[in-house]
Design a protein around this motif. Structure first.
Motif, PDB file in Angstrom:
ATOM      1  N   SER A  56       2.451  -0.151   6.479  1.00 44.60           N
ATOM      2  CA  SER A  56       1.185   0.586   6.628  1.00 44.60           C
ATOM      3  C   SER A  56       0.808   1.145   5.268  1.00 44.60           C
ATOM      4  CB  SER A  56       1.333   1.728   7.652  1.00 44.60           C
ATOM      5  OG  SER A  56       2.306   2.663   7.208  1.00 44.60           O
ATOM      6  N   ARG A  57      -0.417   1.436   5.097  1.00 45.24           N
ATOM      7  CA  ARG A  57      -0.914   1.941   3.816  1.00 45.24           C
ATOM      8  C   ARG A  57      -0.781   3.456   3.767  1.00 45.24           C
ATOM      9  NH1 ARG A  57      -6.558  -1.533   3.544  1.00 45.24           N
ATOM     10  NH2 ARG A  57      -5.635  -3.535   2.883  1.00 45.24           N
ATOM     11  N   GLY A  58      -0.228   3.952   2.648  1.00 49.43           N
ATOM     12  CA  GLY A  58      -0.124   5.392   2.444  1.00 49.43           C
ATOM     13  C   GLY A  58      -1.446   5.975   1.966  1.00 49.43           C
ATOM     14  N   PHE A  59      -1.434   7.310   1.792  1.00 47.43           N
ATOM     15  CA  PHE A  59      -2.669   7.972   1.355  1.00 47.43           C
ATOM     16  C   PHE A  59      -3.140   7.456   0.002  1.00 47.43           C
ATOM     17  CE2 PHE A  59      -4.694  11.219  -1.252  1.00 47.43           C
ATOM     18  CZ  PHE A  59      -5.807  11.519  -0.476  1.00 47.43           C
ATOM     19  N   GLY A  60      -2.172   7.230  -0.935  1.00 46.75           N
ATOM     20  CA  GLY A  60      -2.559   6.774  -2.262  1.00 46.75           C
ATOM     21  C   GLY A  60      -3.329   5.475  -2.213  1.00 46.75           C
ATOM     22  N   THR A  61      -2.799   4.495  -1.450  1.00 45.04           N
ATOM     23  CA  THR A  61      -3.476   3.202  -1.338  1.00 45.04           C
ATOM     24  C   THR A  61      -4.812   3.353  -0.644  1.00 45.04           C
ATOM     25  OG1 THR A  61      -1.327   2.104  -1.222  1.00 45.04           O
ATOM     26  CG2 THR A  61      -3.261   0.843  -0.514  1.00 45.04           C
ATOM     27  N   ARG A  62      -4.841   4.125   0.444  1.00 42.92           N
ATOM     28  CA  ARG A  62      -6.096   4.302   1.171  1.00 42.92           C
ATOM     29  C   ARG A  62      -7.151   5.002   0.320  1.00 42.92           C
ATOM     30  NH1 ARG A  62      -2.625   6.362   5.069  1.00 42.92           N
ATOM     31  NH2 ARG A  62      -3.737   8.374   5.074  1.00 42.92           N
ATOM     32  N   SER A  63      -6.738   6.044  -0.422  1.00 43.95           N
ATOM     33  CA  SER A  63      -7.705   6.762  -1.255  1.00 43.95           C
ATOM     34  C   SER A  63      -8.216   5.881  -2.387  1.00 43.95           C
ATOM     35  CB  SER A  63      -7.072   8.035  -1.826  1.00 43.95           C
ATOM     36  OG  SER A  63      -6.033   7.709  -2.727  1.00 43.95           O
ATOM     37  N   LEU A  64      -7.288   5.015  -2.921  1.00 42.39           N
ATOM     38  CA  LEU A  64      -7.722   4.103  -3.980  1.00 42.39           C
ATOM     39  C   LEU A  64      -8.779   3.146  -3.455  1.00 42.39           C
ATOM     40  CD1 LEU A  64      -5.328   2.418  -6.526  1.00 42.39           C
ATOM     41  CD2 LEU A  64      -7.249   1.188  -5.563  1.00 42.39           C
ATOM     42  N   LEU A  65      -8.502   2.553  -2.303  1.00 38.27           N
ATOM     43  CA  LEU A  65      -9.464   1.626  -1.702  1.00 38.27           C
ATOM     44  C   LEU A  65     -10.785   2.316  -1.391  1.00 38.27           C
ATOM     45  CD1 LEU A  65      -7.063  -0.287   0.718  1.00 38.27           C
ATOM     46  CD2 LEU A  65      -8.325  -1.297  -1.193  1.00 38.27           C
ATOM     47  N   ALA A  66     -10.698   3.508  -0.784  1.00 38.58           N
ATOM     48  CA  ALA A  66     -11.914   4.201  -0.371  1.00 38.58           C
ATOM     49  C   ALA A  66     -12.753   4.613  -1.553  1.00 38.58           C
ATOM     50  CB  ALA A  66     -11.550   5.431   0.469  1.00 38.58           C
ATOM     51  N   SER A  67     -12.124   5.141  -2.592  1.00 39.82           N
ATOM     52  CA  SER A  67     -12.888   5.615  -3.737  1.00 39.82           C
ATOM     53  C   SER A  67     -13.513   4.472  -4.514  1.00 39.82           C
ATOM     54  CB  SER A  67     -11.987   6.458  -4.659  1.00 39.82           C
ATOM     55  OG  SER A  67     -10.886   5.695  -5.116  1.00 39.82           O
ATOM     56  N   VAL A  68     -12.730   3.403  -4.775  1.00 40.19           N
ATOM     57  CA  VAL A  68     -13.251   2.280  -5.554  1.00 40.19           C
ATOM     58  C   VAL A  68     -14.314   1.520  -4.777  1.00 40.19           C
ATOM     59  CG1 VAL A  68     -12.660   0.045  -6.580  1.00 40.19           C
ATOM     60  CG2 VAL A  68     -11.197   2.031  -6.984  1.00 40.19           C
ATOM     61  N   GLU A  69     -14.060   1.283  -3.490  1.00 41.41           N
ATOM     62  CA  GLU A  69     -14.992   0.463  -2.720  1.00 41.41           C
ATOM     63  C   GLU A  69     -16.175   1.269  -2.190  1.00 41.41           C
ATOM     64  OE1 GLU A  69     -12.692  -1.528   0.231  1.00 41.41           O
ATOM     65  OE2 GLU A  69     -11.582  -2.757  -1.218  1.00 41.41           O
ATOM     66  N   SER A  70     -15.900   2.438  -1.593  1.00 43.66           N
ATOM     67  CA  SER A  70     -16.997   3.210  -0.982  1.00 43.66           C
ATOM     68  C   SER A  70     -17.786   3.991  -2.010  1.00 43.66           C
ATOM     69  CB  SER A  70     -16.434   4.173   0.076  1.00 43.66           C
ATOM     70  OG  SER A  70     -15.775   3.468   1.096  1.00 43.66           O
ATOM     71  N   GLN A  71     -17.093   4.569  -2.978  1.00 42.37           N
ATOM     72  CA  GLN A  71     -17.788   5.435  -3.932  1.00 42.37           C
ATOM     73  C   GLN A  71     -18.443   4.646  -5.053  1.00 42.37           C
ATOM     74  OE1 GLN A  71     -15.352   8.484  -5.616  1.00 42.37           O
ATOM     75  NE2 GLN A  71     -17.071   9.572  -6.522  1.00 42.37           N
ATOM     76  N   LEU A  72     -17.736   3.621  -5.570  1.00 39.42           N
ATOM     77  CA  LEU A  72     -18.262   2.888  -6.721  1.00 39.42           C
ATOM     78  C   LEU A  72     -18.861   1.532  -6.342  1.00 39.42           C
ATOM     79  CD1 LEU A  72     -15.478   3.587  -9.391  1.00 39.42           C
ATOM     80  CD2 LEU A  72     -17.620   4.823  -9.007  1.00 39.42           C
ATOM     81  N   GLY A  73     -18.692   1.127  -5.098  1.00 39.54           N
ATOM     82  CA  GLY A  73     -19.214  -0.176  -4.710  1.00 39.54           C
ATOM     83  C   GLY A  73     -18.421  -1.318  -5.312  1.00 39.54           C
ATOM     84  N   GLY A  74     -17.140  -1.067  -5.624  1.00 38.67           N
ATOM     85  CA  GLY A  74     -16.295  -2.089  -6.233  1.00 38.67           C
ATOM     86  C   GLY A  74     -15.358  -2.726  -5.224  1.00 38.67           C
ATOM     87  N   GLN A  75     -14.248  -3.292  -5.747  1.00 42.00           N
ATOM     88  CA  GLN A  75     -13.291  -3.999  -4.881  1.00 42.00           C
ATOM     89  C   GLN A  75     -11.893  -3.764  -5.420  1.00 42.00           C
ATOM     90  OE1 GLN A  75     -13.645  -8.293  -4.806  1.00 42.00           O
ATOM     91  NE2 GLN A  75     -13.081  -8.376  -2.648  1.00 42.00           N
ATOM     92  N   ALA A  76     -10.927  -3.537  -4.529  1.00 39.50           N
ATOM     93  CA  ALA A  76      -9.529  -3.367  -4.899  1.00 39.50           C
ATOM     94  C   ALA A  76      -8.688  -4.362  -4.108  1.00 39.50           C
ATOM     95  CB  ALA A  76      -9.067  -1.940  -4.621  1.00 39.50           C
ATOM     96  N   LEU A  77      -7.945  -5.232  -4.823  1.00 36.44           N
ATOM     97  CA  LEU A  77      -7.132  -6.267  -4.185  1.00 36.44           C
ATOM     98  C   LEU A  77      -5.664  -6.037  -4.526  1.00 36.44           C
ATOM     99  CD1 LEU A  77      -9.348  -9.385  -5.023  1.00 36.44           C
ATOM    100  CD2 LEU A  77      -9.311  -8.059  -2.895  1.00 36.44           C
ATOM    101  N   PHE A  78      -4.777  -6.071  -3.512  1.00 30.73           N
ATOM    102  CA  PHE A  78      -3.346  -5.855  -3.700  1.00 30.73           C
ATOM    103  C   PHE A  78      -2.577  -7.121  -3.331  1.00 30.73           C
ATOM    104  CE2 PHE A  78      -5.022  -1.628  -3.177  1.00 30.73           C
ATOM    105  CZ  PHE A  78      -4.261  -0.838  -4.041  1.00 30.73           C
ATOM    106  N   ASP A  79      -1.665  -7.521  -4.211  1.00 32.89           N
ATOM    107  CA  ASP A  79      -0.772  -8.650  -3.948  1.00 32.89           C
ATOM    108  C   ASP A  79       0.659  -8.142  -4.107  1.00 32.89           C
ATOM    109  OD1 ASP A  79       0.592 -10.966  -3.673  1.00 32.89           O
ATOM    110  OD2 ASP A  79      -0.326 -12.022  -5.365  1.00 32.89           O
ATOM    111  N   TRP A  80       1.359  -7.922  -2.971  1.00 31.19           N
ATOM    112  CA  TRP A  80       2.715  -7.358  -2.999  1.00 31.19           C
ATOM    113  C   TRP A  80       3.720  -8.468  -3.239  1.00 31.19           C
ATOM    114  CZ3 TRP A  80       2.523  -2.216  -3.036  1.00 31.19           C
ATOM    115  CH2 TRP A  80       1.394  -1.603  -2.504  1.00 31.19           C
ATOM    116  N   ARG A  81       3.814  -8.940  -4.464  1.00 29.49           N
ATOM    117  CA  ARG A  81       4.733 -10.004  -4.833  1.00 29.49           C
ATOM    118  C   ARG A  81       6.169  -9.475  -4.881  1.00 29.49           C
ATOM    119  NH1 ARG A  81       2.802 -11.744 -10.543  1.00 29.49           N
ATOM    120  NH2 ARG A  81       3.393  -9.547 -10.777  1.00 29.49           N
ATOM    121  N   PRO A  82       7.158 -10.281  -4.585  1.00 31.15           N
ATOM    122  CA  PRO A  82       8.557  -9.805  -4.648  1.00 31.15           C
ATOM    123  C   PRO A  82       8.926  -9.265  -6.035  1.00 31.15           C
ATOM    124  CG  PRO A  82       8.441 -11.887  -3.461  1.00 31.15           C
ATOM    125  CD  PRO A  82       7.067 -11.669  -4.035  1.00 31.15           C
ATOM    126  N   GLU A  83       8.406  -9.920  -7.111  1.00 35.64           N
ATOM    127  CA  GLU A  83       8.783  -9.491  -8.463  1.00 35.64           C
ATOM    128  C   GLU A  83       8.005  -8.270  -8.947  1.00 35.64           C
ATOM    129  OE1 GLU A  83       5.716 -12.877  -8.947  1.00 35.64           O
ATOM    130  OE2 GLU A  83       7.338 -12.274  -7.589  1.00 35.64           O
TER     131      GLU A  83
END
Length: 496
Positions: free
Chosen positions: A433-460
């Motif tokens: 599940s997404r923590g507050f940090g991830t959720r706030s990052l997504l919300a601020s970048v996407e909702s506030q700035l109209g941008g996009q945040a993409l996460f790729d949880w690679r093993p390395e």
């Protein structure tokens, strides 16, 4: 040559600095008078004739600016030389304020003894020469009274000329004028023509032509001044605007004084005109800055309120640390924006500020051009970077010495692309599940700035890509509520 000593008033709330000034100025051979506060300085001035005042700008209770204003309000001290000493960086606005209050010069700290002595000596000699000249003038006037009517008339004209010149000098040599009330003749000096944007060769000074150069909304001030003199007034002062022939509008302050004959009838009006356009513009800039600071403060409080309300943690200590970290991130970007007068912030400076709390050696590599961010984008991106750094320091590449982090950015088609790439750290597993940090990052970048945040949880290691538009306009009236309304609603939906 022996000369009469003058009194020099030293005003500072710190005894050590007063002692230093005494040592520096002792060899001038003048009387040094000490005051440890603004109020004590006022008491000294009322009892003692002072030639020069050396005053510290920063003092408790009554600072240098306030003291200067109170001194200038007293008729006796309107021409007393005041030199400000400032241990802080003085802006143009502060200098303008100081000169408006009557300061003749600024001395920065640390004080250079030779410079301070030279400045004090100049104004002490000027004061002494002025007093000598006043005594000589008095003697001359006594002799003139005994001369013939012809010489008396000639001396009177000379005195009028000197009076006009002195008024022009007191006004900063901006412009002086004279109006013969009886026959209507006008006299303008060079400064007066320059203020009005005309030349003696092509401008005939008369009431009609002068009125034509006045701003339409300020013409009544001229009529009011004439009416006041006809009623018996001896002086008049007002602010007004002029419209030069080239269309340039200038703000001026005009001061006029009447000369009357033996029967009390006005025979001549003399005055000075000072161009105060730059002062007016400075006041407008200061008012604009005050409104901007108020707006930014509300924005910062809204962000802080949202951080406190939406942060989640299982323990009080963890909650406090999380809130403090996010508030500190907001404070750091606020400092950067303040240093630029809220014009913007460099992306590299935001990253450097977030790096400051960590001792990471060569674990981080930065690559990208200089990018100037508008305040709203800078604040939001600073919080997003803080969340990425915090998560990496706790769980990712920055939690171990073997970890590496590469932050790269570029600008393409008015959009900022930031790449966050971690490697060499602990094995990464996608979060359930997404923590507050991830959720706030997504919300601020996407909702506030109209941008996009993409996460790729690679093993390395985590790979995160942020896309932020650089040209999107955010209305000033709604900026303080962006995080509190849009981002908070997004976070609440995500947490629900």
């Amino acid at each position: 040559m022996d000369h009469e000593k003058v009194n020099i008033l030293l005003v500072d709330d710190q005894p050590a600095k007063l002692l230093a000034y005494e040592v520096i100025l002792k060899e001038l051979g003048e009387n040094l008078v000490i005051a440890s506060s603004g109020r004590e300085a006022l008491e000294v001035l009322l009892k003692t004739e002072i030639a020069v005042i050396l005053v510290d700008v920063c003092m408790p209770d009554l600072d240098g600016f306030e003291l200067a204003a109170m001194i200038r309000e007293h008729p006796r001290f309107q021409k007393t030389a005041m030199i400000f000493i400032s241990a802080i960086q003085v802006s143009d606005i502060d200098r303008l304020r100081g000169y408006e209050m009557g300061a003749v010069d600024y001395v920065p700290v640390p004080v250079v003894p030779e410079v301070l002595r030279a400045k004090i000596k100049v104004f002490s000699e000027l004061y002494r020469k002025t007093r000598e000249l006043e005594r000589l003038n008095q003697e001359l006037e006594d002799r003139v009274r005994a001369r013939t009517a012809e010489l008396e008339n000639s001396t009177a004209k000379l005195r009028e000329s000197e009076q006009r010149r002195s008024m022009a000098i007191a006004a900063g040599k901006m412009g002086s004028w004279d109006w013969d009330w009886i026959n209507g003749d006008w006299m303008w000096d060079e400064g007066q023509y320059r203020i009005f944007g005309v030349s003696p060769e092509n401008f005939n000074v008369n009431p009609a032509n002068v009125q034509a150069l006045l701003h339409p909304d300020d013409v009544d001030e001229l009529r009011k001044a004439i009416a006041e003199f006809n009623k018996g007034s001896r002086a008049y002062e007002t602010e007004f605007r002029i419209v030069r022939p080239d269309g340039d509008v200038r703000w001026c302050v005009g001061t006029a004084a009447a000369t009357v004959d033996g029967s009390g009838r006005v025979v001549r009006v003399s005055g000075v005109t000072v161009d105060i356009t730059e002062r007016k513009r400075a006041e407008e800039r200061q008012n604009l800055l005050a409104r901007e600071v108020d707006h930014r403060a509300k924005n910062a409080l809204a962000l802080a309120q949202s951080i406190v309300r939406l942060t989640r943690a299982d323990e009080v200590k963890a909650y406090v640390n999380a809130v403090e970290g996010r508030i500190n991130a907001l404070a750091r970007v606020h400092t950067i924006l303040s240093l630029s007068s809220w014009q913007g912030a460099e992306l590299s400076k935001l990253i450097d500020e977030e790096l400051a709390p960590y001792s990471l050696g060569g674990q981080i590599r930065l690559a990208g051009p200089e990018v100037q961010l508008v305040p709203a984008t800078a604040q939001t991106l600073a919080l997003a970077l803080h969340e990425l750094f915090t998560n990496s320091a706790k769980y990712g590449a920055l939690s171990t010495r073997s970890g590496r982090l590469t932050i790269g950015w570029q600008v393409d088609n008015d959009a900022l692309a930031v790449t966050w790439e971690e490697s060499g750290g602990p094995l990464v597993r996608p979060p359930k599940s997404r923590g507050f940090g991830t959720r706030s990052l997504l919300a601020s970048v996407e909702s506030q700035l109209g941008g996009q945040a993409l996460f790729d949880w690679r093993p390395e290691g985590l790979l995160c890509r942020l896309q932020v538009p650089l040209t999107r306009k955010i209305a000033a009236s709604s900026a303080p509520d962006k995080f509190g309304a849009a981002a908070s609603a997004e976070l609440q939906r995500a947490s629900g």
